[in-house]
Scaffold this active site. Structure first.
Site, PDB file in Angstrom:
ATOM      1  N   CYS A  94      17.147  45.635  38.277  1.00  0.00           N
ATOM      2  CA  CYS A  94      18.244  46.752  38.358  1.00  0.00           C
ATOM      3  C   CYS A  94      18.883  47.082  37.101  1.00  0.00           C
ATOM      4  O   CYS A  94      19.138  48.080  36.630  1.00  0.00           O
ATOM      5  CB  CYS A  94      19.327  46.484  39.404  1.00  0.00           C
ATOM      6  SG  CYS A  94      18.429  46.715  41.063  1.00  0.00           S
ATOM      7  N   HIS A  95      19.616  45.923  36.537  1.00  0.00           N
ATOM      8  CA  HIS A  95      20.617  45.731  35.415  1.00  0.00           C
ATOM      9  C   HIS A  95      20.234  44.978  34.435  1.00  0.00           C
ATOM     10  O   HIS A  95      20.917  44.754  33.292  1.00  0.00           O
ATOM     11  CB  HIS A  95      22.024  46.006  35.621  1.00  0.00           C
ATOM     12  CG  HIS A  95      22.084  47.118  37.034  1.00  0.00           C
ATOM     13  ND1 HIS A  95      22.314  46.637  38.105  1.00  0.00           N
ATOM     14  CD2 HIS A  95      22.479  48.408  36.571  1.00  0.00           C
ATOM     15  CE1 HIS A  95      22.666  47.776  38.896  1.00  0.00           C
ATOM     16  NE2 HIS A  95      22.676  48.719  37.915  1.00  0.00           N
TER      17      HIS A  95
END
Lengths: 430, 145
Positions: free
Chosen positions: B109-110
């Site tokens: 995701c990040h």
């Protein structure tokens, strides 16, 4: 402007009712005889359009609720059953989904109108603040509604946004986690979460309805703003709401229905996310979790701040700051039409919001992170720097002497109050 | 509350399974000697989160690998497979998965990187992945929760 009522009941029955519950009088005074500025442009039709959107969402929502099942095992399939098997479900479900997006398009145009023309300035501060509350309730309703189909984006969007409360652990240890567990009704987003989100999604639109009533009431006490920002000072400045403003609003609603219909019938999923056609899977995280388009600017602000708690505070501050605008803007001139410097900053602010929307959809990597931070600064600078400072240093352009003069030109409506020949301010008399 | 029993006998050295506990994924990895050595070689003071985040130990316990596992069963790493940033499920359980720069797990995701002890080493996640309460009922069975 509340003046003296001009309603006259026409029949004996009408008179009988008027003495017991003056509803017809209220409708007449508020929506028939009500003096509206004669120079309103189409940016003033969004109030009516928003009311149409709210009613449409409530009606389609209530019908959907007759067939939707708020259970994690059945929700996704119940939505598919509505689209395929329920009579006219193929129409009602996209009306509701697209309707949410149209609701937000209209509300953003309505808000930008208020910012440009100074509709938030005294004596319309409470009207403006009620508007911010409506906006917040709309955002909550939209978020809750999006979780209901229980697709991948529904589930993971719910997980990410409810997890934001865990940032409160940085304020009081354990408090954030306790709040999140309480919201979830369990140890993770699951069936209890879905069930209560459905309950709240059904509730909030009626809360919105109530705040809208206060919003319209507050509007009718002070009267509408208009493109010049001047108050109604004489009869020739205004026209009765019926037929002029009513027909303009109705025409605008029909024009609004054109893109609405285009999305529903030609590309109903365009404004959504394809991943929401995958049933929710707690073990698979989608590669890019993005909210619906109307939340993207705030999502960009959230991710722009490196700290978890800081991002949450900034995102909330981005909405709460709107409450203080009536006091942040120091200009004595309402309308940006006569504020050459402010106007420039206003359009840059519009660009900022569009840029933040774009950046919210991008992955959280460079160079997008830098630009999100840059435009987050621009966003807050508009309210906290531009509004206080420009109001003081700017020299406004020359204001017309009255609304009538702005419409009919110099030499008219200079304060005498005569209605020029041929300018009717009532229905045509044949 | 909400305990589960997990049979570990099918999980060979170098393999990992994911079980659901309290609605959340729990990663169970049978670590190789190499992975354990890597985890022990890290200086705790250089970690982003120096606390063990082990539910069985006090809050302030340091994040040595020994404090992340059960004594005598150091090859078994049991952790709640949720990224401490915003709640995605990190990749790294299957052989083909990306494991990040530190050989453990990687959150797509990040971009948070976790090491072979499940500790955050790079990226926006603030804390190591949590170790839930668990105990060995036998050499091949654990109870989680």
């Amino acid at each position: 402007m509340s003046g003296h009522s001009t309603y006259e009941p026409k029949s004996n029955t009408a008179k009988w009712f008027d003495e017991r519950l003056p509803l017809a009088r209220l409708v007449h005074d508020s929506f028939v005889a009500f003096p509206t500025p004669r120079n309103l442009n189409y940016m003033w039709t969004f109030g009516g359009i928003l009311s149409l959107c709210l009613v449409a969402q409530i009606v389609t929502g209530i019908i959907l609720a007759m067939h939707y099942v708020p259970n994690d095992q059945m929700a996704f399939d119940s939505v598919q059953a509505i689209k395929r098997d329920v009579n006219y479900g193929w129409l009602i479900q996209p009306m509701h989904a697209v309707g949410a997006s149209m609701f937000f398009i209209a509300v953003y145009l309505h808000i930008f109108r208020g910012l440009y023309y100074g509709s938030y300035k005294a004596p319309r501060e409470i009207l403006w603040i009620l508007g911010v509350f409506i906006f917040l309730a709309m955002m909550a309703t939209g978020f809750l509604g999006y979780t209901l189909p229980w697709g991948q984006m529904s589930f993971w969007g719910a997980t990410v946004i409810t997890n934001l409360f865990s940032s409160l652990d940085g304020v009081i240890p354990g408090m954030g986690t306790a709040i999140v567990t309480w919201l979830w009704g369990g140890f993770a987003v699951g069936n209890p979460t879905l069930n209560r989100f459905f309950s709240l999604h059904y509730l909030l639109p009626f809360v919105i309805f109530g705040i809208v009533i206060l919003h319209v009431w507050a509007l009718h006490v002070v009267g509408q703003n208009n493109p010049t920002g001047l108050e109604i000072k004489q009869p020739s400045d205004a026209v009765p709401m019926y037929p002029y403003a009513i027909t303009k609003d109705l025409f605008a609603m029909f024009v609004f229905l054109i893109p609405f219909a285009y999305f529903i019938f030609i590309m109903p999923d365009y404004l959504g996310h394809a991943d929401n056609y995958i049933p929710a899977d707690p073990l698979v995280t989608p590669p890019h979790i993005v909210p619906e388009w109307y939340f993207l600017p705030f999502y960009a602000i959230l991710r722009a701040i490196p700290s978890k708690l800081g991002g949450v505070v900034a995102m909330l501050a981005a909405i709460i700051v709107l409450v203080f605008i009536p006091w942040l803007d120091t200009s004595r001139v309402r309308s940006a039409k006569y504020r050459p410097i402010f106007r420039w900053f206003f359009w840059y602010f519009v660009f900022t919001c569009l840029a933040l929307g774009y950046l919210g959809a991008m992955p959280a990597e460079q160079p997008y992170i830098f630009w999100a931070q840059f435009f987050t600064f621009s966003y807050f600078a508009f309210f906290l720097l531009v509004m206080p400072i420009v109001g003081i240093i700017e020299t406004p352009s020359r204001l017309p002497r009255s609304i009538t003069e702005s419409v009919l030109g110099k030499g008219h409506g200079g304060g005498g109050g005569q209605v020029p020949a041929g300018a009717a301010t009532g229905p045509e008399k044949r | 509350m909400a305990s589960i029993e997990v049979d570990l006998s099918p999980v060979k050295e170098g393999q990992a399974i994911t079980v659901m506990w309290r609605g959340k994924p729990v990663f169970i990895r049978n670590r190789t000697a190499e992975e354990i050595k890597q985890a022990n070689a890290v200086d705790v003071k250089t970690l982003i989160d120096t606390r063990a985040d082990n539910a069985a130990l006090p809050e302030a316990t340091v994040a040595t690998d020994a404090n992340r596992v059960v004594k005598g069963k150091e090859n078994w790493l049991v952790l709640v497979g949720i990224c401490t940033h915003l709640g995605c499920i990190p990749k790294g359980q299957s052989i083909a998965d990306a494991k990040g720069d530190f050989g453990g797990w990687f959150c797509p995701c990040h971009g948070s990187h976790y090491d072979t002890s499940g500790r955050i080493r790079k990226g926006p996640a603030p804390r190591n992945m949590d170790i839930p309460v668990y105990s060995f009922l036998s050499d091949t069975k654990i109870k989680v929760g």
